[in-house]
Design a protein around this motif. Structure first.
Motif, PDB file in Angstrom:
ATOM      1  N   ILE A 252      40.860  52.849  43.491  1.00  0.00           N
ATOM      2  CA  ILE A 252      41.165  53.853  44.510  1.00  0.00           C
ATOM      3  C   ILE A 252      40.294  53.546  45.720  1.00  0.00           C
ATOM      4  CG2 ILE A 252      41.225  56.309  45.100  1.00  0.00           C
ATOM      5  CD1 ILE A 252      41.248  56.866  42.035  1.00  0.00           C
ATOM      6  N   GLY A 253      40.908  53.335  46.856  1.00  0.00           N
ATOM      7  CA  GLY A 253      40.136  52.965  48.027  1.00  0.00           C
ATOM      8  C   GLY A 253      39.413  51.660  47.796  1.00  0.00           C
ATOM      9  N   LYS A 254      38.089  51.686  47.912  1.00  0.00           N
ATOM     10  CA  LYS A 254      37.266  50.493  47.660  1.00  0.00           C
ATOM     11  C   LYS A 254      36.411  50.671  46.405  1.00  0.00           C
ATOM     12  CE  LYS A 254      38.931  48.342  51.140  1.00  0.00           C
ATOM     13  NZ  LYS A 254      39.914  47.242  50.902  1.00  0.00           N
ATOM     14  N   PHE A 255      36.941  51.475  45.486  1.00  0.00           N
ATOM     15  CA  PHE A 255      36.269  51.778  44.216  1.00  0.00           C
ATOM     16  C   PHE A 255      37.100  51.246  43.066  1.00  0.00           C
ATOM     17  CE2 PHE A 255      36.423  54.971  40.683  1.00  0.00           C
ATOM     18  CZ  PHE A 255      35.171  54.714  40.138  1.00  0.00           C
ATOM     19  N   PHE A 256      36.432  50.559  42.121  1.00  0.00           N
ATOM     20  CA  PHE A 256      37.118  50.094  40.919  1.00  0.00           C
ATOM     21  C   PHE A 256      36.349  50.580  39.703  1.00  0.00           C
ATOM     22  CE2 PHE A 256      38.372  47.325  37.476  1.00  0.00           C
ATOM     23  CZ  PHE A 256      39.728  47.163  37.685  1.00  0.00           C
ATOM     24  N   ALA A 257      37.061  51.185  38.766  1.00  0.00           N
ATOM     25  CA  ALA A 257      36.488  51.624  37.492  1.00  0.00           C
ATOM     26  C   ALA A 257      37.012  50.725  36.386  1.00  0.00           C
ATOM     27  CB  ALA A 257      36.858  53.076  37.212  1.00  0.00           C
ATOM     28  N   GLY A 258      36.146  49.883  35.845  1.00  0.00           N
ATOM     29  CA  GLY A 258      36.546  49.021  34.745  1.00  0.00           C
ATOM     30  C   GLY A 258      36.656  49.831  33.468  1.00  0.00           C
ATOM     31  N   GLU A 259      37.816  49.790  32.845  1.00  0.00           N
ATOM     32  CA  GLU A 259      38.050  50.599  31.644  1.00  0.00           C
ATOM     33  C   GLU A 259      37.791  49.828  30.350  1.00  0.00           C
ATOM     34  OE1 GLU A 259      38.877  53.975  31.415  1.00  0.00           O
ATOM     35  OE2 GLU A 259      38.270  53.876  33.506  1.00  0.00           O
ATOM     36  N   SER A 260      38.361  48.649  30.227  1.00  0.00           N
ATOM     37  CA  SER A 260      38.175  47.893  28.986  1.00  0.00           C
ATOM     38  C   SER A 260      38.623  46.455  29.199  1.00  0.00           C
ATOM     39  CB  SER A 260      38.983  48.524  27.839  1.00  0.00           C
ATOM     40  OG  SER A 260      38.649  47.938  26.596  1.00  0.00           O
ATOM     41  N   MET A 261      38.128  45.552  28.339  1.00  0.00           N
ATOM     42  CA  MET A 261      38.593  44.173  28.358  1.00  0.00           C
ATOM     43  C   MET A 261      38.707  43.680  26.922  1.00  0.00           C
ATOM     44  SD  MET A 261      35.363  41.828  29.578  1.00  0.00           S
ATOM     45  CE  MET A 261      33.944  41.547  28.513  1.00  0.00           C
ATOM     46  N   PHE A 262      39.419  42.579  26.746  1.00  0.00           N
ATOM     47  CA  PHE A 262      39.580  42.035  25.401  1.00  0.00           C
ATOM     48  C   PHE A 262      39.607  40.513  25.460  1.00  0.00           C
ATOM     49  CE2 PHE A 262      43.879  41.607  26.870  1.00  0.00           C
ATOM     50  CZ  PHE A 262      44.408  40.546  26.156  1.00  0.00           C
ATOM     51  N   SER A 263      39.324  39.911  24.314  1.00  0.00           N
ATOM     52  CA  SER A 263      39.438  38.463  24.135  1.00  0.00           C
ATOM     53  C   SER A 263      40.035  38.188  22.766  1.00  0.00           C
ATOM     54  CB  SER A 263      38.061  37.783  24.206  1.00  0.00           C
ATOM     55  OG  SER A 263      37.487  37.857  25.479  1.00  0.00           O
ATOM     56  N   PHE A 264      41.177  37.518  22.746  1.00  0.00           N
ATOM     57  CA  PHE A 264      41.722  37.034  21.489  1.00  0.00           C
ATOM     58  C   PHE A 264      41.363  35.569  21.272  1.00  0.00           C
ATOM     59  CE2 PHE A 264      45.369  40.362  21.311  1.00  0.00           C
ATOM     60  CZ  PHE A 264      44.467  41.322  20.875  1.00  0.00           C
ATOM     61  N   GLU A 265      40.843  34.933  22.320  1.00  0.00           N
ATOM     62  CA  GLU A 265      40.246  33.607  22.228  1.00  0.00           C
ATOM     63  C   GLU A 265      38.854  33.699  22.829  1.00  0.00           C
ATOM     64  OE1 GLU A 265      42.482  30.199  23.414  1.00  0.00           O
ATOM     65  OE2 GLU A 265      44.402  31.087  22.811  1.00  0.00           O
ATOM     66  N   PRO A 266      37.899  32.926  22.314  1.00  0.00           N
ATOM     67  CA  PRO A 266      36.519  33.061  22.785  1.00  0.00           C
ATOM     68  C   PRO A 266      36.388  32.982  24.302  1.00  0.00           C
ATOM     69  CG  PRO A 266      36.596  31.632  20.859  1.00  0.00           C
ATOM     70  CD  PRO A 266      38.028  31.905  21.249  1.00  0.00           C
ATOM     71  N   ASP A 267      35.733  33.996  24.873  1.00  0.00           N
ATOM     72  CA  ASP A 267      35.355  34.038  26.292  1.00  0.00           C
ATOM     73  C   ASP A 267      36.500  34.338  27.252  1.00  0.00           C
ATOM     74  OD1 ASP A 267      32.653  33.376  25.659  1.00  0.00           O
ATOM     75  OD2 ASP A 267      33.224  31.266  25.521  1.00  0.00           O
ATOM     76  N   PHE A 268      37.706  34.562  26.771  1.00  0.00           N
ATOM     77  CA  PHE A 268      38.809  34.796  27.695  1.00  0.00           C
ATOM     78  C   PHE A 268      38.674  36.129  28.435  1.00  0.00           C
ATOM     79  CE2 PHE A 268      42.606  31.822  27.250  1.00  0.00           C
ATOM     80  CZ  PHE A 268      41.803  30.734  26.949  1.00  0.00           C
ATOM     81  N   GLY A 269      38.026  37.119  27.821  1.00  0.00           N
ATOM     82  CA  GLY A 269      37.766  38.362  28.523  1.00  0.00           C
ATOM     83  C   GLY A 269      36.782  38.155  29.666  1.00  0.00           C
ATOM     84  N   LYS A 270      35.771  37.319  29.441  1.00  0.00           N
ATOM     85  CA  LYS A 270      34.793  37.016  30.492  1.00  0.00           C
ATOM     86  C   LYS A 270      35.440  36.217  31.620  1.00  0.00           C
ATOM     87  CE  LYS A 270      30.909  37.116  27.275  1.00  0.00           C
ATOM     88  NZ  LYS A 270      29.849  36.328  26.598  1.00  0.00           N
ATOM     89  N   ILE A 271      36.370  35.341  31.281  1.00  0.00           N
ATOM     90  CA  ILE A 271      37.116  34.621  32.321  1.00  0.00           C
ATOM     91  C   ILE A 271      37.907  35.620  33.164  1.00  0.00           C
ATOM     92  CG2 ILE A 271      39.006  32.985  32.728  1.00  0.00           C
ATOM     93  CD1 ILE A 271      38.023  31.457  30.223  1.00  0.00           C
ATOM     94  N   ALA A 272      38.520  36.603  32.512  1.00  0.00           N
ATOM     95  CA  ALA A 272      39.261  37.640  33.248  1.00  0.00           C
ATOM     96  C   ALA A 272      38.332  38.382  34.189  1.00  0.00           C
ATOM     97  CB  ALA A 272      39.911  38.609  32.263  1.00  0.00           C
ATOM     98  N   LEU A 273      37.140  38.738  33.721  1.00  0.00           N
ATOM     99  CA  LEU A 273      36.196  39.475  34.545  1.00  0.00           C
ATOM    100  C   LEU A 273      35.744  38.632  35.740  1.00  0.00           C
ATOM    101  CD1 LEU A 273      35.063  42.338  34.289  1.00  0.00           C
ATOM    102  CD2 LEU A 273      33.032  41.364  33.215  1.00  0.00           C
TER     103      LEU A 273
END
Length: 219
Positions: A140-161
């Motif tokens: 919203i505007g210039k605000f982002f609220a991170g809700e959740s992330m996942f990885s089904f392969e090692p480190d893929f959630g961190k790549i997304a982030l």
């Protein structure tokens, strides 16, 4: 914006962390909540929180290992945005050893929030075209609220982030809320600030509560 001040306790005035019980996850209620430092976290009953302290990220600081940076450089994946929002939420809800807070109520409410342009996902697909990592949150505007992330392969959630941080910076975001500190967010560089400071920064970030139209990803 619809006024829900008669439903929520004011985060500016109360020391309570639970500032609302019940209600629904309608677009209007979610929009009011997130622009006032409130987020839903539990279902049956639906609980609304405004935590003190509040955990946030500096968009210029994301702690990733050399191994993760190497995987990013190898680019054995495909990145998309908002191509599979509900699927990302469902993947985030999968817990092999614990109960998830992402219930059907949350899936329905946030999927509609996404359709209305306020919730977004970033997806990481492996070389076989399978969704293998991702993250979603509220913008919203210039605000982002991170809700959740996942990885089904090692480190893929961190790549997304990594890519999410990149595009948020490119689009001028000034506040990334990660709500509550946990071992994962701490290791990635999150830190805590007093609720009062968070609310001040939030007020500036959502002063113009526009919908986010992400700029083109450059991989």
């Amino acid at each position: 914006m619809r006024d829900f001040s008669d439903f929520f306790l004011s985060p500016k005035e109360t020391k309570e962390e639970v500032v609302g019980i019940g209600g629904d996850l309608s677009v209007s209620r979610l929009l009011y909540a997130y622009t006032h430092g409130i987020f839903p976290w539990m279902d049956k009953p639906l609980l609304w929180f405004s935590l003190d302290p509040r955990a946030i990220f500096d968009l210029n600081v994301l702690h990733l290992s050399r191994k993760v940076h190497r995987k990013i450089r190898q680019k054995k994946y495909t990145i998309t945005m908002n191509h599979a929002f509900e699927q990302v939420m469902r993947c985030c809800s999968y817990r092999s050893e614990e109960q998830t807070w992402i219930t059907d109520t949350f899936l329905k409410g946030f999927t509609e929030f996404h359709r209305q342009g306020y919730a977004h996902s970033l997806e990481v697909w492996n070389e076989e075209g399978l969704l293998s990592g991702g993250v979603y949150g509220v913008a919203i505007g210039k605000f982002f609220a991170g809700e959740s992330m996942f990885s089904f392969e090692p480190d893929f959630g961190k790549i997304a982030l990594h890519y999410l941080f990149h595009i948020l910076k490119s689009d001028g975001f000034i506040l990334f809320d990660t709500q509550q500190m946990n071992p994962v967010t701490l290791s990635l560089g999150a830190y805590e600030i007093p609720k009062s400071k968070f609310l001040e920064r939030l007020s500036m970030a959502v002063e113009v509560p526009t919908k986010w139209r992400p700029s083109r990803l450059e991989i």
